[in-house]
Design a protein around this motif. Structure first.
Motif, PDB file in Angstrom:
ATOM      1  N   MET A   1      32.591  26.675  45.746  1.00  0.00           N
ATOM      2  CA  MET A   1      32.027  27.477  44.649  1.00  0.00           C
ATOM      3  C   MET A   1      30.508  27.313  44.593  1.00  0.00           C
ATOM      4  O   MET A   1      29.790  28.286  44.332  1.00  0.00           O
ATOM      5  CB  MET A   1      32.679  27.051  43.324  1.00  0.00           C
ATOM      6  N   SER A   2      30.020  26.110  44.888  1.00  0.00           N
ATOM      7  CA  SER A   2      28.566  25.903  44.854  1.00  0.00           C
ATOM      8  C   SER A   2      27.888  26.701  45.972  1.00  0.00           C
ATOM      9  O   SER A   2      26.675  26.897  45.966  1.00  0.00           O
ATOM     10  CB  SER A   2      28.227  24.415  44.936  1.00  0.00           C
ATOM     11  N   ARG A   3      28.693  27.164  46.936  1.00  0.00           N
ATOM     12  CA  ARG A   3      28.173  28.043  48.004  1.00  0.00           C
ATOM     13  C   ARG A   3      28.593  29.496  47.752  1.00  0.00           C
ATOM     14  O   ARG A   3      28.659  30.303  48.684  1.00  0.00           O
ATOM     15  CB  ARG A   3      28.714  27.589  49.361  1.00  0.00           C
ATOM     16  N   ASP A   4      28.957  29.789  46.513  1.00  0.00           N
ATOM     17  CA  ASP A   4      29.355  31.151  46.121  1.00  0.00           C
ATOM     18  C   ASP A   4      30.613  31.649  46.811  1.00  0.00           C
ATOM     19  O   ASP A   4      30.783  32.860  47.039  1.00  0.00           O
ATOM     20  CB  ASP A   4      28.208  32.154  46.360  1.00  0.00           C
ATOM     21  N   ILE A   5      31.499  30.710  47.147  1.00  0.00           N
ATOM     22  CA  ILE A   5      32.792  31.096  47.727  1.00  0.00           C
ATOM     23  C   ILE A   5      33.867  30.724  46.711  1.00  0.00           C
ATOM     24  O   ILE A   5      34.043  29.548  46.380  1.00  0.00           O
ATOM     25  CB  ILE A   5      33.039  30.380  49.075  1.00  0.00           C
TER      26      ILE A   5
ATOM     27  N   ILE B   1      34.775  30.227  56.786  1.00  0.00           N
ATOM     28  CA  ILE B   1      34.931  29.327  57.944  1.00  0.00           C
ATOM     29  C   ILE B   1      33.662  28.497  58.153  1.00  0.00           C
ATOM     30  O   ILE B   1      33.736  27.280  58.398  1.00  0.00           O
ATOM     31  CB  ILE B   1      35.300  30.142  59.222  1.00  0.00           C
ATOM     32  N   ALA B   2      32.512  29.122  58.030  1.00  0.00           N
ATOM     33  CA  ALA B   2      31.246  28.379  58.227  1.00  0.00           C
ATOM     34  C   ALA B   2      31.146  27.253  57.195  1.00  0.00           C
ATOM     35  O   ALA B   2      30.784  26.111  57.533  1.00  0.00           O
ATOM     36  CB  ALA B   2      30.062  29.340  58.101  1.00  0.00           C
ATOM     37  N   ALA B   3      31.506  27.540  55.951  1.00  0.00           N
ATOM     38  CA  ALA B   3      31.438  26.512  54.898  1.00  0.00           C
ATOM     39  C   ALA B   3      32.465  25.417  55.160  1.00  0.00           C
ATOM     40  O   ALA B   3      32.170  24.218  55.024  1.00  0.00           O
ATOM     41  CB  ALA B   3      31.676  27.159  53.530  1.00  0.00           C
ATOM     42  N   MET B   4      33.672  25.813  55.556  1.00  0.00           N
ATOM     43  CA  MET B   4      34.740  24.821  55.801  1.00  0.00           C
ATOM     44  C   MET B   4      34.348  23.901  56.966  1.00  0.00           C
ATOM     45  O   MET B   4      34.607  22.694  56.927  1.00  0.00           O
ATOM     46  CB  MET B   4      36.060  25.549  56.108  1.00  0.00           C
TER      47      MET B   4
END
Ligand SMILES: Cc1ncc(COP(=O)(O)O)c(C=O)c1O
Length: 383
Positions: free
Chosen positions: A340-344, A370-373
């Motif tokens: 969420m802090s990355r707007d996901i 995927i990039a965030a994970m």
């Protein structure tokens, strides 16, 4: 012809700000739905109590839900929630005889388990069908639990914890062979895939409008097979469940001859406005198109998760999966917050992060996720 998903995406403004992978919890808000809520507000200001129009909104939701499920409007109760529908149904069932068994699965949402357990003082015997060693519940496992004493098989279509879809036609066949009724909790499926209650041959189906149906909280539905709309008499009732609402008769209970008898009090008018708009939007996109797209999006997301070394726990065959991909984590709540802090926008249940897809998602959403994970794997993948 396939809808133009790129232009449909523009109808959901939140998608410009967020990677929205949370439709299994609450859908993205469509411009049409927002406008319909505003129209209700305008009506309150311009007319005040516009009941003649408002009742038609409730009926519009009934008719559109019937269209969505392949049922007739008289087979649809518009309810305040799945819980409200199930409680009305439970109140109409008799558990004092030989057929006192209710078979549920380990994949149930609490609503479709607690309400049946609440019937135990009335004689109900609730039996849970457990998952197998792979974590799935194949239809055969239901054959061991369903017998001549089974009154109702009450099962989820798609599991809210892991995204697994049950083999409903096979389970219905097993139930029919033993003379049991079948209730489908399709909340995690309806709107994300094509559902026809007649083809599935279920007796009851419950769901609500806030997830894949693009509507809002505080409104749901219960499909009741035509032949049961007269024979089952709920004791959990209300004036909107009566044969003639306008009669205002306080000398007796006269249930409506249709599924309306499973309703209760004054409809949530603003929720009807939102749900009518949501259902119209969804039906225009087409549930077959949506199912195809959601299968492709979830499949791609699962493949990409394997590539980054963090596979999901959701079944890989298309026929065994809904629109949610569940990823195990050592701290799924903190992972959801980090995303969420990355707007996901995602959600979490038990040890799983849930990324749920709808037709308005796209390949770019998958790649952002995927990039965030990949980035967060060190801190959050299972130990
Ligand atoms: C499968 C399923 N059933 C039922 C519900 C909710 O039921 P209710 O409308 O009673 O809150 C949910 C909500 O998340 C759900 O996922």
């Amino acid at each position: 012809m396939e809808p133009n998903f790129t232009s449909l995406r523009k109808e959901f403004p939140v998608l410009e700000r967020k990677t929205y992978l949370n439709s299994g919890s609450y859908c993205a808000l469509a411009n049409d739905v927002k406008a319909s809520i505003e129209a209700y507000m305008e009506d309150r200001l311009a007319v005040g109590a516009n009941w003649d129009v408002w009742i038609t909104k409730n009926e519009a939701v009934r008719a559109l839900t019937a269209q969505l499920l392949g049922a007739s409007p008289d087979e649809i109760a518009v309810t305040a929630s799945v819980s409200a529908g199930l409680n009305a149904l439970a109140s109409a069932l008799d558990f004092t005889g030989k057929r006192n068994k209710v078979v549920i699965s380990d994949f149930e949402f609490p609503t479709n388990a607690q309400i049946w357990h609440a019937q135990e003082p009335r004689g109900a015997k609730v039996v849970h069908v457990a998952r197998d060693a792979t974590g799935y519940i194949p239809a055969e496992k239901f054959a061991d639990a369903i017998d001549e004493n089974t009154q109702l098989v009450a099962i989820t279509h798609v599991c809210f914890r892991n995204g697994a879809k049950l083999e409903i036609p096979e389970i219905v066949r097993i139930a029919r062979a033993k003379g049991a009724m079948v209730l489908l909790d399709c909340y995690q499926a309806v709107g994300s895939m094509d559902i026809n209650v007649k083809k599935l041959d279920v007796d009851f189906a419950v769901g609500g409008m806030l997830k894949y149906l693009l509507g809002t909280a505080g409104i749901g539905f219960m499909y009741v097979r035509d032949s049961f709309t007269r024979s089952l008499v709920p004791t959990n009732s209300g004036w909107f469940a009566q044969a003639d609402i306008g009669a205002m008769d306080i000398t007796g209970n006269h249930p409506h001859p249709s599924a309306r008898r499973f309703e209760a009090g004054t409809p949530a008018v603003v929720n009807c406005y939102a749900s009518e708009a949501g259902l119209k939007f969804l039906l225009a996109v087409g549930t077959q198109n949506i199912e195809k797209r959601n299968q492709a999006l979830t499949r791609r997301c699962m493949e990409r998760l394997v590539e980054i070394g963090w596979p999901s726990v959701t079944p890989t065959p298309d026929a065994r999966r809904g629109a949610t991909v569940c990823v195990p984590s050592r701290d799924s709540g903190a992972l959801s917050k980090a995303l969420m802090s990355r707007d996901i926008v995602t959600s979490h249940r038990d040890a799983n992060l849930r990324a749920s897809f709808h037709f308005y998602n796209n390949e770019a959403d998958i790649e952002s996720f995927i990039a965030a994970m990949k980035d967060l794997r060190g801190d959050f993948s299972p130990r």
